[in-house]
Design a protein around this motif. Sequence first.
Motif, PDB file in Angstrom:
ATOM      1  N   ARG A 409       0.852  -1.220   0.000  1.00 20.43           N
ATOM      2  CA  ARG A 409       0.000   0.000   0.000  1.00 20.43           C
ATOM      3  C   ARG A 409       0.874   1.252   0.000  1.00 20.43           C
ATOM      4  O   ARG A 409       0.650   2.196  -0.743  1.00 20.43           O
ATOM      5  CB  ARG A 409      -0.864   0.024   1.268  1.00 20.43           C
ATOM      6  N   ASN A 413       1.012   3.960  -3.104  1.00 18.53           N
ATOM      7  CA  ASN A 413       0.626   5.357  -2.899  1.00 18.53           C
ATOM      8  C   ASN A 413       1.735   6.331  -3.297  1.00 18.53           C
ATOM      9  O   ASN A 413       1.521   7.532  -3.369  1.00 18.53           O
ATOM     10  CB  ASN A 413       0.219   5.591  -1.440  1.00 18.53           C
ATOM     11  N   SER A 455      -4.727   9.624  -9.085  1.00 19.01           N
ATOM     12  CA  SER A 455      -5.248   8.280  -8.863  1.00 19.01           C
ATOM     13  C   SER A 455      -6.048   7.882 -10.095  1.00 19.01           C
ATOM     14  O   SER A 455      -6.095   8.625 -11.082  1.00 19.01           O
ATOM     15  CB  SER A 455      -6.121   8.283  -7.610  1.00 19.01           C
ATOM     16  N   THR A 484      -7.275  -1.558  -4.517  1.00 24.61           N
ATOM     17  CA  THR A 484      -8.063  -0.492  -5.138  1.00 24.61           C
ATOM     18  C   THR A 484      -8.196   0.727  -4.210  1.00 24.61           C
ATOM     19  O   THR A 484      -8.647   1.784  -4.636  1.00 24.61           O
ATOM     20  CB  THR A 484      -9.477  -1.003  -5.494  1.00 24.61           C
ATOM     21  N   ASP A 485      -7.806   0.565  -2.953  1.00 27.14           N
ATOM     22  CA  ASP A 485      -7.858   1.698  -2.023  1.00 27.14           C
ATOM     23  C   ASP A 485      -6.597   2.558  -2.096  1.00 27.14           C
ATOM     24  O   ASP A 485      -6.421   3.475  -1.303  1.00 27.14           O
ATOM     25  CB  ASP A 485      -8.047   1.180  -0.582  1.00 27.14           C
ATOM     26  N   THR A 486      -5.703   2.260  -3.048  1.00 31.13           N
ATOM     27  CA  THR A 486      -4.479   3.068  -3.151  1.00 31.13           C
ATOM     28  C   THR A 486      -4.522   3.951  -4.390  1.00 31.13           C
ATOM     29  O   THR A 486      -5.436   3.838  -5.221  1.00 31.13           O
ATOM     30  CB  THR A 486      -3.231   2.157  -3.261  1.00 31.13           C
ATOM     31  N   LYS A 487      -3.513   4.793  -4.511  1.00 34.90           N
ATOM     32  CA  LYS A 487      -3.443   5.700  -5.672  1.00 34.90           C
ATOM     33  C   LYS A 487      -3.161   4.934  -6.967  1.00 34.90           C
ATOM     34  O   LYS A 487      -3.442   5.400  -8.053  1.00 34.90           O
ATOM     35  CB  LYS A 487      -2.336   6.747  -5.441  1.00 34.90           C
ATOM     36  N   PRO A 489      -3.972   1.311  -8.022  1.00 30.34           N
ATOM     37  CA  PRO A 489      -4.441  -0.072  -7.953  1.00 30.34           C
ATOM     38  C   PRO A 489      -3.748  -0.918  -9.027  1.00 30.34           C
ATOM     39  O   PRO A 489      -3.369  -0.411 -10.082  1.00 30.34           O
ATOM     40  CB  PRO A 489      -5.943   0.037  -8.252  1.00 30.34           C
TER      41      PRO A 489
END
Length: 606
Positions: A409, A413, A455, A484-487, A489
Amino acid sequence: MQDVVAWLKENGRLKIIDEPLDVELEIPHVAYIEVKMDDSRPILFTKPINRAKGIEYTMPVLMNIFANKELTEKIFGRHPDELAEGIDSLLKLKPPKGLKAKLAMLPKLYSLKNVFPKRLKGRGACQELIIPKAEVDLDSLPILKTWEEDGGAFITMGQVYTQSLDGEMQNLGMYRLQQYDKNRLGMHWQIHKDASHFFDQYQKAGKKMPVTVAIGGDPLYIWCGQAPMPHGMFEMLLYGYVRNSNAKLVKSITNDIYIPHDVDVVIEGFVDPELTEIEGPFGDHTGYYTLKEPFPVMDVESITMKKNPVFQATVVGKPPLEDKYMGWATERIFLPMLKPMAPDLIDYNMPENGVFHNLILAKMKTFYKGHAQQFMHAFWGVGQMSFVKHAIFVGEDAPELEESQALTRHILNRLDPKKILITQGIVDHLDHSSDEQFVGGKLGVDATGEEVNDSVQEALDDVTLLEKFQAIDSSIIELKQYFTDTKNPICVISVNKTKSVKDDIEKIYTLQKHIKVLIIVDKVNNDIEDAYMLVWRVVNNIDAGRDVMVEPFIIIDATSKSEVDGFTREWPKDTLCTKSVLDTLQAKGLIDIDEAFIRKFGLLDF
Ligand SMILES: Cc1cc2nc3c(=O)[nH]c(=O)nc-3n(C[C@H](O)[C@H](O)[C@H](O)COP(=O)(O)O)c2cc1C
């Protein structure tokens, strides 16, 4: 090794298998599966046989000595980090100022007296039995054939002792050795390794090269054999340091090479510098077969052994393997030795599914622009670290390097195509992905900075995104998005490949607003839900110079390459177990695995 066996019974929860098992495939398959278990154990096979040759061996086979971290630590006697601290403090020794400082330094210096190997006079325990040249028969040793398509049987835990032409330098390397017949062994010392450099000297001088191979004894000998010591430094110095006791060596019977007095089996011989023979194929620790290639050959002059020897062996193939634990100790102990060239390095990690040289994660303090790039070049330029294909650098604020989820992660990011360095350098002898053997692409990711702003412009769920892909290209079969919760994915797609991925790549560019990082793998033998094996596959299969694109978004082509890609080398096969052998072992209750396990570790085709 008899002592080791007794010690393992007490300390290592040794498994003992008394059932007669074949050295061809059966024993290796049991050990291979065991070391993939969460709580893997060493195994002693007391009745090795070879059905095809009609042999019942007299010596047992001991495998998976480095079965887990706990056992590895016990073998070392201390946590590898503790040993690393000791090395660090030695490397930082400064001339003492004043009597008090001098006295304080004495214990440290005194401990170094144990580093240097001692040469004993007379014979060693490893020479209790001496088999002269006329009676040499390598078939008396339970040498394993690991994989169905291996070119033969291989000694897989041979300590190969060599010396330079002038006798000034000695070396211990762990290289596999193919058994050709009753008295000849293939010397698989790869081109960058010390024994290969010595061989060049003998070749130039036109002289036969003495070689002594030892098997067994203190398990640390074999660990030292695989340790990436700088050229010219004898690995037995490292042994003395770790054990805090000098290695005790005796002279081989038929040449001048010294070997530990207490190893179990010794094979002495000479390598003719003019002769090579085809070595391999061999299912290697990359999880792929190494292809046939000529290597030097040793003519055995004599075999010596203890009265009751134990034969030590290992299995290589797809991770995780015993080298996970050997490699962990190496990684920890060598950290201080990397610091003189990269002083602001905090830590590094070589995940076993990156098969060590394919992926390194490193944490560092950064003080100036380009600092991470400076370290990338340093790594790619020094010793065996230069085999590393992909290096990712993170800053000191990153999570622990072993916390793979949090670390990924953190990296995603900070992933910025402008901070990806793609260059070229030497690659491991075993690397199959580069267009040309020995040189290939290098990828460095500088994720030491701040989080990126960009993103995905328009995120889509897996089903919708797959439909869009399939509308472009029907050979795309599956899709899964990670992180998918990162800048940035990661979108993984699998394809039924019939043409080069690059042929129609521009069509995929139209999906630019939905994707930041795209990884393409073959449908065959890849499970896009299995991130562990995907990492293994991707870092193995790519040559960054050819397969990584950074515009308009990051695309990584991790498919197998062939003539459709303009790839002219032979692409090797995966190492796979033999189904009938798995079935027999399962029926006998010697292994206990299910379909999910087989798929998870890619034991069979799927
Ligand atoms: C299980 C295992 C098998 C290995 N097999 C080989 C091999 O066949 N050939 C080789 O050159 N290196 C092999 N290696 C790596 C070498 O042991 C390692 O690079 C070592 O540092 C070489 O020593 P040297 O620098 O003194 O030559 C193997 C390592 C392990 C852990």
